[in-house]
Design an enzyme around this catalytic site. Structure first.
Site, short mmCIF file in Angstrom:
data_model
loop_
_atom_site.label_atom_id
_atom_site.label_comp_id
_atom_site.label_asym_id
_atom_site.label_seq_id
_atom_site.Cartn_x
_atom_site.Cartn_y
_atom_site.Cartn_z
CB SER A 27 4.67 17.67 55.88
OG SER A 27 6.11 17.31 56.51
CG HIS A 38 8.87 17.64 60.99
ND1 HIS A 38 8.59 19.09 60.98
CD2 HIS A 38 10.43 17.69 61.22
CE1 HIS A 38 9.57 19.61 61.45
NE2 HIS A 38 10.81 19.01 61.54
CG ASP A 48 7.94 17.85 53.40
OD1 ASP A 48 8.93 17.68 52.73
OD2 ASP A 48 7.90 17.94 54.46
CB VAL A 75 10.05 14.73 46.68
CG1 VAL A 75 10.29 15.13 45.34
CG2 VAL A 75 8.57 14.92 46.96
NE ARG A 129 15.74 12.06 55.38
CZ ARG A 129 14.42 12.37 56.02
NH1 ARG A 129 13.49 12.82 55.17
NH2 ARG A 129 14.48 12.25 57.59
#
Length: 343
Positions: free
Chosen positions: A234, A236, A267, A270, A291
């Site tokens: 990820s 972030h 992550d 998506v 989100r």
């Protein structure tokens, strides 16, 4: 209530913190941190979306797959499909404040369980937010995961003990939060972690430990050496450092290097079920959804979270049928479903 109504409600309620663009690609919200956007020009957020978008699925319909297996087991917990809810906090300064952090925590933890999966709760500069998440995990009889900011080790371990007392399934640190603006706003010191730091933190608990925010093979190997149970590939959400790699462009190399030694979660960007399929084919064991879950909570509360997750699950199921993929736990042998040539 359906997904269209949820999104319509969320758009009205988020007070232009998020306008639910037709494509959630990070362009409109660039630089809106705090808020829903990516840091600086939003380049890292946008790259995460674009690189995942570039990956295409080879449609295959000459096969016998008619009822693909979506269920899997992560950290000893049976999930109805390979997706968990990402750790998110700060509803007032990031999302407009229609729901409180306490309400959001309850929505995502309990809504996830109704959809057959689990949520991660987050940490931020306001200590109440972490406690709200812990309280939600308690309500769910421990069905949740606590992710903690990269604070001083003593502060992290203190929060790990709180999560243990709540019966959490697992704990972790989002090391990519080392540069978060929101932590500075609350005067909460965070920073990078050394290998020795990680070893100290991981040795403090018997729970599975997750290191979130890995983008390179060398750091993935360090997590294995430190004894972590899982990593999250990820950046972030592009909210910490501009111009980073996208998770989708580094995941395959990381999976090839450590995929037999550690659980890999992915992550970033998506937005529908087919994105889960892409990440699994690149080598992830499961994904985090961020989100869209915010929209679910704000647009439909706990029911909205469940409906959002159920929608992703249905989309994944259909994508698997139309690509000939029979089992979410076999994707490391099914990378042929991907087509990466730009069109």
């Amino acid at each position: 209530m359906d997904i269209k109504e949820i999104k319509k409600n969320a758009k009205e309620r988020m007070k232009e913190f998020c306008i639910l663009c037709p494509e959630c690609n990070g362009r409109w919200c660039a630089g809106k941190v705090p808020g829903m956007g990516g840091a600086s020009s939003g380049g890292s957020f946008q790259r995460s979306f674009e690189k995942l978008k570039e990956i295409k699925i080879a449609m295959r319909t000459l096969h016998k797959v008619s009822d693909p297996k979506l269920s899997c087991n992560i950290f000893g917990v049976d999930l109805s499909f390979p997706a968990l809810v990402a750790p998110i906090t700060g509803t007032k300064f990031n999302m407009g404040g229609y729901v409180s952090d306490e309400e959001y925590s309850n929505d995502v933890v309990l809504g996830s369980i109704e959809a057959g999966t689990i949520a991660m709760i987050g940490d931020t500069g306001d200590p109440n937010c972490f406690q709200f998440g812990i309280n939600a995990i308690k309500k769910a009889n421990g069905k949740g995961i606590a992710i903690i900011k990269p604070r001083e080790n003593s502060e992290i371990i203190k929060r790990i003990k709180i999560a243990e007392e709540a019966g959490a399934i697992a704990v972790g640190v989002d090391v990519d939060g080392a540069g978060l603006v929101t932590m500075k706003l609350f005067n909460q010191p965070v920073g990078p972690k050394s290998l020795d730091d990680l070893k100290e933190i991981i040795s403090s608990t018997k729970l599975p430990f997750i290191v979130k925010g890995i983008l390179t093979v060398d750091e993935a190997k360090l997590c294995v050496e430190a004894g972590a149970s899982a990593i999250v590939v990820s950046n972030h959400g592009g909210r910490c450092l501009n111009e980073t790699f996208a998770p989708a462009e580094v995941l395959k190399d990381i999976a090839q290097a450590v995929g037999n030694d550690i659980i890999i979660l992915a992550d970033g960007a998506v937005r529908e079920g087919v994105d889960i399929l892409k990440y699994l084919a690149l080598g992830a064991n499961a994904v985090l959804i961020g989100r869209p879950i915010i929209w679910g909570s704000i647009g439909g509360r706990q029911e909205g979270v469940k409906i959002t997750l159920d929608t992703f699950k249905a989309q994944l199921y259909q994508s698997m049928i139309l690509s000939g993929a029979d089992d979410v736990e076999n994707f490391k042998n099914l990378s042929c479903i991907l087509y990466t040539k730009k069109v």
